[in-house]
Each structure stands twice: as structure tokens, then as C-alpha cells.
Design an enzyme around this catalytic site. Structure first.
Site, PDB file in Angstrom:
ATOM      1  N   GLY A   1      72.375 -40.836  39.917  1.00 25.21           N
ATOM      2  CA  GLY A   1      72.695 -41.940  39.010  1.00 25.21           C
ATOM      3  C   GLY A   1      71.994 -43.247  39.309  1.00 25.21           C
ATOM      4  N   SER A   2      70.805 -43.183  39.914  1.00 31.68           N
ATOM      5  CA  SER A   2      70.121 -44.461  40.179  1.00 31.68           C
ATOM      6  C   SER A   2      69.705 -45.123  38.866  1.00 31.68           C
ATOM      7  CB  SER A   2      68.925 -44.265  41.120  1.00 31.68           C
ATOM      8  OG  SER A   2      67.881 -43.564  40.485  1.00 31.68           O
ATOM      9  N   ASN A   3      69.325 -44.319  37.874  1.00 34.31           N
ATOM     10  CA  ASN A   3      69.002 -44.908  36.565  1.00 34.31           C
ATOM     11  C   ASN A   3      70.246 -45.476  35.894  1.00 34.31           C
ATOM     12  OD1 ASN A   3      66.079 -44.615  35.571  1.00 34.31           O
ATOM     13  ND2 ASN A   3      66.471 -42.640  36.550  1.00 34.31           N
TER      14      ASN A   3
ATOM     15  N   LEU B   1      71.699 -32.795  32.963  1.00 37.58           N
ATOM     16  CA  LEU B   1      71.055 -31.478  33.006  1.00 37.58           C
ATOM     17  C   LEU B   1      71.551 -30.471  31.974  1.00 37.58           C
ATOM     18  CD1 LEU B   1      70.649 -31.091  36.879  1.00 37.58           C
ATOM     19  CD2 LEU B   1      69.103 -32.105  35.201  1.00 37.58           C
TER      20      LEU B   1
ATOM     21  N   ILE C   1      72.319 -30.882  24.998  1.00 43.72           N
ATOM     22  CA  ILE C   1      73.306 -31.545  24.131  1.00 43.72           C
ATOM     23  C   ILE C   1      73.619 -30.649  22.936  1.00 43.72           C
ATOM     24  CG2 ILE C   1      73.757 -33.609  22.725  1.00 43.72           C
ATOM     25  CD1 ILE C   1      73.473 -34.292  25.654  1.00 43.72           C
TER      26      ILE C   1
ATOM     27  N   ASN D   1      66.702 -40.058  25.920  1.00 43.03           N
ATOM     28  CA  ASN D   1      66.561 -39.359  27.213  1.00 43.03           C
ATOM     29  C   ASN D   1      65.357 -39.908  27.969  1.00 43.03           C
ATOM     30  OD1 ASN D   1      66.973 -37.273  29.217  1.00 43.03           O
ATOM     31  ND2 ASN D   1      65.255 -36.156  28.313  1.00 43.03           N
TER      32      ASN D   1
ATOM     33  N   HIS E   1      62.468 -38.593  30.774  1.00 44.52           N
ATOM     34  CA  HIS E   1      61.913 -37.409  31.430  1.00 44.52           C
ATOM     35  C   HIS E   1      60.877 -37.880  32.454  1.00 44.52           C
ATOM     36  CE1 HIS E   1      61.025 -33.181  31.841  1.00 44.52           C
ATOM     37  NE2 HIS E   1      59.744 -33.519  31.910  1.00 44.52           N
TER      38      HIS E   1
ATOM     39  N   ASP F   1      63.352 -31.776  25.433  1.00 46.34           N
ATOM     40  CA  ASP F   1      62.156 -32.606  25.649  1.00 46.34           C
ATOM     41  C   ASP F   1      61.197 -32.641  24.471  1.00 46.34           C
ATOM     42  OD1 ASP F   1      63.134 -33.043  28.223  1.00 46.34           O
ATOM     43  OD2 ASP F   1      62.048 -31.327  29.036  1.00 46.34           O
TER      44      ASP F   1
ATOM     45  N   GLU G   1      60.804 -45.610  36.133  1.00 44.96           N
ATOM     46  CA  GLU G   1      62.035 -45.395  35.363  1.00 44.96           C
ATOM     47  C   GLU G   1      62.944 -46.624  35.472  1.00 44.96           C
ATOM     48  OE1 GLU G   1      64.018 -41.672  36.022  1.00 44.96           O
ATOM     49  OE2 GLU G   1      62.161 -40.560  36.050  1.00 44.96           O
TER      50      GLU G   1
HETATM   51  C1  GAR Z   1      65.293 -38.936  36.948  1.00 48.38           C
HETATM   52  O1  GAR Z   1      64.034 -38.892  37.566  1.00 48.38           O
HETATM   53  C2  GAR Z   1      65.192 -38.428  35.524  1.00 48.38           C
HETATM   54  O2  GAR Z   1      63.982 -38.712  34.904  1.00 48.38           O
HETATM   55  C3  GAR Z   1      65.328 -36.941  35.752  1.00 48.38           C
HETATM   56  O3  GAR Z   1      66.332 -36.829  36.729  1.00 48.38           O
HETATM   57  C4  GAR Z   1      66.253 -37.949  37.606  1.00 48.38           C
HETATM   58  C5  GAR Z   1      67.640 -38.525  37.770  1.00 48.38           C
HETATM   59  O4  GAR Z   1      67.650 -39.500  38.777  1.00 48.38           O
HETATM   60  N1  GAR Z   1      65.663 -36.269  34.533  1.00 48.38           N
HETATM   61  C6  GAR Z   1      65.181 -35.079  34.209  1.00 48.38           C
HETATM   62  O5  GAR Z   1      64.459 -34.434  34.959  1.00 48.38           O
HETATM   63  C7  GAR Z   1      65.594 -34.544  32.831  1.00 48.38           C
HETATM   64  N2  GAR Z   1      64.789 -33.442  32.441  1.00 48.38           N
HETATM   65  P1  GAR Z   1      68.896 -40.481  38.935  1.00 48.38           P
HETATM   66  O6  GAR Z   1      70.166 -39.611  38.943  1.00 48.38           O
HETATM   67  O7  GAR Z   1      68.689 -41.154  40.253  1.00 48.38           O
HETATM   68  O8  GAR Z   1      68.888 -41.437  37.774  1.00 48.38           O
END
Ligand code: GAR
Length: 190
Positions: free
Chosen positions: A12-14, A84, A87, A101, A103, A144, A173
Site C-alpha cells: 500500500g505504498s501507493n 490483484l 474487477i 489502475n 501498472h 491491463d 508511481e
Molecule cells: C505497484 O508497483 C503497482 O504498480 C503494482 O503493484 C505494486 C503495489 O505496490 N500493480 C500491479 O502490478 C498490477 N498489475 P504498493 O502496494 O506499494 O502500492
């Protein structure tokens, strides 16, 4: 003020960056973080960020309308930040062009089923790519494949490991995802 619900499955850093960003701008507010993983670090982060974090069971997502009904009450926009599960179409139909989303690669390359997190960065390394990056896109029925809103590249040198590529991409990101979400909301007239 528009309401954002974030879906996240992992660290969940994003999600954290998005919550913080919208705590200091008036365009939108993150009302809820939803996770299909009850042990996801993102749910712990929500507590320190004063944001509601909820775990839901797969059946509430795919079989019943529990999650759909919650979204109808709580969301104008849905943001997938490291989420993951696919939807379900009933949610896509209820939120046309309102699900965004991120990616961790330059779609259409390195997308599709099974392409998430480190799997993506390992594949990028194996293919000896000289650049990777981020893609922010609307979500449609296929993994995607929704229309692309924004992409940003980063260069890869031959000695970059998948872990280093992951760090470069994650930095992009964090820098761009909140701003691009805000831009989408503003372009839809708030
Ligand atoms: C992120 O790099 C995001 O782009 C990726 O998962 C990571 C989650 O990081 N998403 C995918 O690969 C979707 N296909 P986070 O939990 O630290 O935000």
C-alpha cells in the site's frame, strides 16, 4: 468534493501517497481503502493515516453485491493501487471511466494475467529492455487493456537488477499517480 475508494492487496505504498496527497488538496478525499487480503500492510497503514480500511471476502466481491453497494454509497472514483483481483463486470458497468489502475510497466508490453509486482520487473529484465516505466489507465473487462491516461518512462542499465528496476518504477508511481488521479477528476469537472 469527489470521493475516492482505493483497492489494494499489498503493502500500500501507493495508497499511502494518494491518501496523503488528497489530505492536502480539496479536489477529492479517500473515503475508504478496501483489501481482499486481511493481512495486507495497507490496512495497518490506514490506521496511522486516519482512513477507514476494510477487508472483504471474495464472495462479497464476486458473488453478492456487498462490495458493489458499498461503492455506490462511498465512491465517485475507484483507484486500484496494487490490487490483484479482476474487477467484476457489474462494478465496471456501474463506474464507467471512473476506475483507474496503475501498472508497473509500459503497457501494452508486460501486461495481462499473472503480470504484477516483481513478475513484471523480472520479465522486463529477462527481455533485456532498456527502459520501463508506469502506465495509468482506465479499467475495462480485460486485464491491463483499458484506455491509457498517462505513461512515464525510466531508463534501465544493463546491470540493473529486477529489484533496482522495481525501485525506479515505484518512485515514478509515487510521484505521478496522485497527480494523474487529480487531473482525471478535474477534467471531468470535479
Ligand atoms: C505497484 O508497483 C503497482 O504498480 C503494482 O503493484 C505494486 C503495489 O505496490 N500493480 C500491479 O502490478 C498490477 N498489475 P504498493 O502496494 O506499494 O502500492
Amino acid at each position: 468534493m469527489k470521493r475516492i475508494v482505493i483497492f489494494a492487496s499489498g503493502s500500500g505504498s501507493n495508497a499511502e501517497k494518494i491518501i496523503q496527497y488528497f489530505q492536502s488538496t480539496k479536489t477529492a478525499v479517500v473515503t475508504q481503502v478496501l483489501s481482499n487480503n486481511e493481512h495486507a500492510k495497507v490496512l495497518k497503514k490506514c490506521k496511522t493515516l486516519n482512513t477507514s480500511g476494510l477487508y472483504f471476502e471474495k464472495a462479497d466481491f464476486f458473488t453478492s453485491d456487498v462490495v458493489l453497494n458499498l461503492l455506490k454509497k462511498e465512491a465517485d472514483y475507484i483507484v486500484l493501487a496494487g490490487f490483484l483481483l479482476k474487477i467484476p463486470s457489474k462494478i465496471i458497468e456501474a463506474f464507467p471511466n471512473k476506475i483507474i489502475n496503475i501498472h508497473p510497466a509500459l503497457l501494452p508490453k508486460f501486461g495481462g494475467k499473472g503480470m504484477y509486482g516483481m513478475h513484471v520487473h523480472r520479465a522486463v529484465k529477462e527481455q533485456k529492455e532498456t527502459e520501463s516505466g508506469i502506465t495509468i489507465h482506465f479499467v475495462n473487462e480485460n486485464y491491463d487493456e483499458g484506455s491509457i491516461i498517462f505513461q512515464k518512462k525510466t531508463s534501465i542499465s544493463t546491470d540493473d537488477t529486477p529489484e533496482i528496476i522495481a525501485k525506479k518504477v515505484l518512485k515514478l508511481e509515487h510521484l505521478y499517480f496522485p497527480k494523474v488521479i487529480e487531473q482525471v477528476i478535474l477534467e471531468n469537472h470535479g
